[in-house]
Scaffold this motif. Structure first.
Motif, PDB file in Angstrom:
ATOM      1  N   ARG A   1       0.835  12.488  -6.000  1.00  0.00           N
ATOM      2  CA  ARG A   1      -0.161  11.742  -5.318  1.00  0.00           C
ATOM      3  C   ARG A   1      -0.233  12.505  -3.882  1.00  0.00           C
ATOM      4  O   ARG A   1      -0.503  12.470  -3.008  1.00  0.00           O
TER       5      ARG A   1
ATOM      6  N   ASP B   1       2.813   4.138  -1.087  1.00  0.00           N
ATOM      7  CA  ASP B   1       2.817   5.530  -1.858  1.00  0.00           C
ATOM      8  C   ASP B   1       1.811   5.415  -2.558  1.00  0.00           C
ATOM      9  O   ASP B   1       0.804   5.633  -4.294  1.00  0.00           O
ATOM     10  N   SER B   2       0.580   5.026  -2.155  1.00  0.00           N
ATOM     11  CA  SER B   2      -1.288   5.228  -2.135  1.00  0.00           C
ATOM     12  C   SER B   2      -1.887   5.562  -1.180  1.00  0.00           C
ATOM     13  O   SER B   2      -1.585   6.092  -0.352  1.00  0.00           O
ATOM     14  N   TYR B   3      -3.204   6.475  -2.226  1.00  0.00           N
ATOM     15  CA  TYR B   3      -4.070   7.151  -0.758  1.00  0.00           C
ATOM     16  C   TYR B   3      -4.872   6.066  -0.040  1.00  0.00           C
ATOM     17  O   TYR B   3      -5.508   6.935   1.649  1.00  0.00           O
TER      18      TYR B   3
ATOM     19  N   LEU C   1       0.839  -1.459   0.004  1.00  0.00           N
ATOM     20  CA  LEU C   1       0.539  -0.012   0.008  1.00  0.00           C
ATOM     21  C   LEU C   1       0.564   1.364  -0.351  1.00  0.00           C
ATOM     22  O   LEU C   1       0.321   2.603  -0.194  1.00  0.00           O
TER      23      LEU C   1
ATOM     24  N   ILE D   1       3.941   8.534   0.346  1.00  0.00           N
ATOM     25  CA  ILE D   1       3.993   9.286  -1.104  1.00  0.00           C
ATOM     26  C   ILE D   1       5.301   9.027  -0.740  1.00  0.00           C
ATOM     27  O   ILE D   1       5.866  10.210  -0.786  1.00  0.00           O
TER      28      ILE D   1
END
Length: 304
Positions: A250, A164-166, A162, A245
């Protein structure tokens, strides 16, 4: 002939005088308590100026040309220009960062409120073994500084795929905000009289119906205050957002603003324009929710 204005009995007259004296003293005490201290106003004005003056300076500088930011020391620009705002809004990634932050903050607020409202209601209304210890542990987790768990969070995010993800941002922010919101809403639920729930049960309503139809609507001011506080926390966070992030597309606005500075150097006009643009959503949220925030915080403050 009897004097009707004279006291009927000396004892009664003494009691009457004592009562009048007591009422007068009480009135004086109320006046003393109600009369504000002038130093209070001086302190409030000084604190307000301390907070507002930097914002006014930034707003003034954002309307100056780059050459005038150092030469024009006036609060009102000699020549207004919107060039800084054009560069920030159309030739930088600040709008992308704003969109990312709105998405992450919005999802965080929704997830936090959904989880915390049931936890707070249970803590306020139910009696169960270990309740005090559980609430203490929940409160304790909210006091752990973020940097203390930054490395474990990084490895967990990488191992779960997960990073580097929102999603990881929403999960971490939600977990971080739930303890604080539970304690806020717990005090608010405790301020709602039990008689309302009892009346609902007498009418035959189930526990779920009493909770969702009677209690939760009354808790809207407290929920609104908690939502705004969570939203502002996510909006202003830099530590978590800069660690979890890595893709520029992002990034959240706090990190994006810092990178904007690093990329272009200290360009005061564009910097202050970017700051004004990023502050506007927070101001709008507060202005639109001001009445509910004050009501929620005031009601929640009566119980703790």
């Amino acid at each position: 002939m009897t004097d009707l204005t004279a006291p009927a009995h000396p004892i009664h007259a003494g009691v009457s005088d004592a009562g009048a004296t007591a009422r007068t003293a009480a009135a004086r005490r109320r006046r003393r308590r109600g009369k504000p201290n002038p130093l209070t106003y001086v302190g409030l004005v000084a604190a307000s100026l301390f907070a507002i003056i930097p914002l006014l300076w930034g707003l003034s500088t954002s309307f100056k040309s780059e050459s005038a930011t150092l030469s024009d020391s006036g609060w009102i620009p000699a020549q207004f220009t919107f060039e800084n705002y054009r560069l920030v809004l159309f030739e930088s990634k600040i709008p992308v960062y704003l969109g990312n932050t709105l998405l992450v903050a919005g999802l965080t607020v929704v997830a936090t409120i959904i989880v915390a409202i049931f936890g707070a209601y249970a803590a306020a209304r139910f009696r169960f073994r270990g309740k005090t210890a559980s609430m203490f542990l929940i409160l304790m987790t909210s006091m752990i500084p973020g940097i203390a768990i930054l490395v474990p969070l990084y490895f967990i995010a990488v191992n779960l795929g997960l990073y580097d993800s929102y999603a990881i941002m929403v999960i971490v922010y939600t977990a971080w905000q739930i303890p604080t919101v539970i304690w806020m809403l717990k005090g608010f639920f405790e301020s709602i009289p039990d008689s309302i729930e009892e009346a609902g049960r007498v009418d035959g309503a189930s526990h779920w119906r009493v909770m969702t139809k009677l209690i939760f609507p009354l808790a809207v001011p407290g929920v609104a205050a908690a939502a705004v506080i969570s939203f502002i926390y996510v909006w202003n966070d830099f530590l978590i957002a800069s660690t979890l992030i890595s893709t520029d597309e992002r990034r959240l606005v706090a990190v994006g603003l810092y990178n904007y500075l690093s990329q272009y150097g200290v360009v005061w006009g564009q910097l202050t324009a970017a700051v004004v643009v990023t502050v506007i959503p927070i101001i709008l949220v507060f202005v639109l929710m001001e009445r509910r925030i004050v009501a929620g915080l005031s009601a929640g403050a009566t119980k703790g």
